[in-house]
Design a protein around this motif. Structure first.
Motif, mmCIF file in Angstrom:
data_model
loop_
_atom_site.group_PDB
_atom_site.id
_atom_site.type_symbol
_atom_site.label_atom_id
_atom_site.label_comp_id
_atom_site.label_asym_id
_atom_site.label_seq_id
_atom_site.Cartn_x
_atom_site.Cartn_y
_atom_site.Cartn_z
ATOM 1 N N TRP A 153 30.496 6.671 -80.055
ATOM 2 C CA TRP A 153 30.696 7.605 -78.946
ATOM 3 C C TRP A 153 29.587 8.655 -78.821
ATOM 4 O O TRP A 153 29.730 9.612 -78.065
ATOM 5 C CB TRP A 153 32.058 8.284 -79.081
ATOM 6 N N PHE A 154 28.509 8.510 -79.579
ATOM 7 C CA PHE A 154 27.354 9.409 -79.464
ATOM 8 C C PHE A 154 27.751 10.873 -79.656
ATOM 9 O O PHE A 154 27.324 11.752 -78.907
ATOM 10 C CB PHE A 154 26.662 9.231 -78.099
ATOM 11 N N LEU A 155 28.561 11.122 -80.660
ATOM 12 C CA LEU A 155 29.028 12.480 -80.914
ATOM 13 C C LEU A 155 29.317 12.639 -82.403
ATOM 14 O O LEU A 155 29.800 11.710 -83.056
ATOM 15 C CB LEU A 155 30.300 12.757 -80.098
ATOM 16 N N LEU A 156 29.005 13.832 -82.932
ATOM 17 C CA LEU A 156 29.271 14.152 -84.332
ATOM 18 C C LEU A 156 30.330 15.264 -84.359
ATOM 19 O O LEU A 156 30.002 16.436 -84.188
ATOM 20 C CB LEU A 156 27.992 14.615 -85.034
ATOM 21 N N SER A 197 16.702 20.086 -90.899
ATOM 22 C CA SER A 197 17.487 20.820 -89.912
ATOM 23 C C SER A 197 16.599 21.668 -89.010
ATOM 24 O O SER A 197 16.780 21.684 -87.788
ATOM 25 C CB SER A 197 18.518 21.720 -90.604
ATOM 26 N N GLY A 198 15.635 22.350 -89.606
ATOM 27 C CA GLY A 198 14.753 23.213 -88.823
ATOM 28 C C GLY A 198 13.965 22.456 -87.776
ATOM 29 O O GLY A 198 13.808 22.914 -86.635
ATOM 30 N N LEU A 199 13.490 21.278 -88.141
ATOM 31 C CA LEU A 199 12.719 20.467 -87.196
ATOM 32 C C LEU A 199 13.561 20.074 -85.992
ATOM 33 O O LEU A 199 13.121 20.180 -84.838
ATOM 34 C CB LEU A 199 12.184 19.217 -87.904
ATOM 35 N N ASP A 216 23.048 16.880 -84.430
ATOM 36 C CA ASP A 216 22.006 16.390 -85.333
ATOM 37 C C ASP A 216 21.420 17.540 -86.154
ATOM 38 O O ASP A 216 21.015 17.343 -87.304
ATOM 39 C CB ASP A 216 20.899 15.705 -84.528
ATOM 40 N N VAL A 217 21.364 18.735 -85.565
ATOM 41 C CA VAL A 217 20.883 19.913 -86.294
ATOM 42 C C VAL A 217 21.828 20.226 -87.449
ATOM 43 O O VAL A 217 21.396 20.471 -88.586
ATOM 44 C CB VAL A 217 20.761 21.123 -85.353
ATOM 45 N N LEU A 221 21.296 19.868 -91.611
ATOM 46 C CA LEU A 221 21.586 20.913 -92.593
ATOM 47 C C LEU A 221 22.420 20.350 -93.743
ATOM 48 O O LEU A 221 22.118 20.597 -94.919
ATOM 49 C CB LEU A 221 22.338 22.063 -91.910
ATOM 50 N N ALA A 222 23.461 19.604 -93.413
ATOM 51 C CA ALA A 222 24.323 19.020 -94.447
ATOM 52 C C ALA A 222 23.536 18.076 -95.352
ATOM 53 O O ALA A 222 23.658 18.117 -96.588
ATOM 54 C CB ALA A 222 25.491 18.284 -93.797
ATOM 55 N N LEU A 223 22.712 17.235 -94.754
ATOM 56 C CA LEU A 223 21.942 16.276 -95.545
ATOM 57 C C LEU A 223 20.899 16.976 -96.407
ATOM 58 O O LEU A 223 20.637 16.565 -97.541
ATOM 59 C CB LEU A 223 21.269 15.257 -94.617
ATOM 60 N N ALA A 224 20.296 18.043 -95.874
ATOM 61 C CA ALA A 224 19.314 18.808 -96.644
ATOM 62 C C ALA A 224 19.972 19.443 -97.871
ATOM 63 O O ALA A 224 19.386 19.465 -98.966
ATOM 64 C CB ALA A 224 18.679 19.875 -95.765
#
Length: 292
Positions: A153-156, A197-199, A216-217, A221-224
């Motif tokens: 669904w193209f949504l997080l 996240s910053g990028l 995606d931002v 952050l979560a992945l970083a």
């Protein structure tokens, strides 16, 4: 023998939590449709009607149902993978095809659990390190939910994103607590956040949300925080874009993908993160051997 037992336990646990993740995805979608309709946004009427029973507030609200006929499923209909195989991918009651969505989530999370234990880059010889590994597995459940939801669904959704950020923050804290040099580890963590996240925050601001979504931002952050290392963050970013290129370029050559085609980037980032966490240290070591 002990490793075999651990792999078996992790595989079964992965299958069970994969089933939970699959059910959660559909419940999140049902609630999203209800909120969208309440806000006056257009919704698919057929999908809304089909998923509405998952949002009921009765005592049976948490009971799983067939998405086609709405029949409440018994416990023996919900055995991870086994029920799907036994019923040959069809509903026991209306006999319509269930599809591959749920079993793939179950198998995917089982593989994630086993692969994480097999490829974990540090020895689990301390209580904090064991807790960090367990938090990684918990994060994996949320990543599976986000992966599937964004892919369809193209949504997080924030309902999975915010808990993921909280778990990732705990992983980052443990990483700092166990680091031999906390100052260097903190700088590496900050750089990791800037890369992943910053990028995307910069791209989101420049494009006013046209190129990427703010989800995606937050995911970056979560992945970083999960990776906690700028080198691993760079590998995750590179891998995500590489995976995207391998998918998009053949599609463009075949005429199936155009500039207007929406490509969910969340799943690509998640795959890049998993690769970086489990294989990143080996990639970094290999790279530096080339420089010697």
């Amino acid at each position: 023998m002990e490793d075999l037992l651990m792999y078996t336990i992790l595989a079964v646990l992965g299958l069970m939590l994969g089933s939970f993740a699959g059910a959660t995805v559909w419940r999140l979608r049902a609630r999203q449709l209800v909120e969208d309709k309440k806000d006056g946004e257009p919704v698919d009427k057929a999908e809304y009607k089909r998923l509405l029973p998952l949002t009921t507030t009765t005592t049976k609200a948490d009971r799983s149902r067939c998405l086609h006929c709405g029949h409440q499923l018994a416990w023996y209909d919900l055995l991870p993978l086994a029920s799907w195989l036994g019923l040959k991918g069809k509903c026991r009651y209306c006999h319509k095809k269930i599809g591959w969505f749920e079993p793939l989530m179950e198998l995917g999370l089982a593989a994630f659990f086993v692969g994480s234990y097999l490829l974990w880059p540090v020895a689990l010889d301390g209580s904090l390190l064991v807790i960090q590994f367990l938090l990684w597995l918990i994060a994996g459940v949320m990543l599976t939910i986000l992966f599937a939801y964004d892919l369809k669904w193209f949504l997080l959704p924030n309902q999975a994103m915010f808990p993921l950020i909280a778990v990732a923050a705990m992983v980052a804290i443990i990483e700092l607590m166990t680091a031999p040099q906390i100052g260097a580890a903190l700088i590496s963590l900050i750089l990791s956040i800037a890369i992943l996240s910053g990028l995307y925050l910069l791209l989101w601001v420049i494009s006013k949300g046209q190129w990427i979504g703010f989800g995606d931002v937050k995911l970056g952050l979560a992945l970083a925080l999960l990776l906690g290392n700028w080198q691993l963050a760079f590998i995750a970013l590179f891998a995500a874009n590489l995976f995207g290129s391998l998918i998009v370029i053949p599609g463009m050559l075949a005429g199936k993908v155009t500039r207007a085609t929406r490509v969910p980037f969340g799943p690509l980032l998640i795959m890049g993160c998993v690769l970086a966490m489990l294989g990143g240290p080996m990639i970094v070591d290999w790279y530096f051997t080339l420089l010697v």
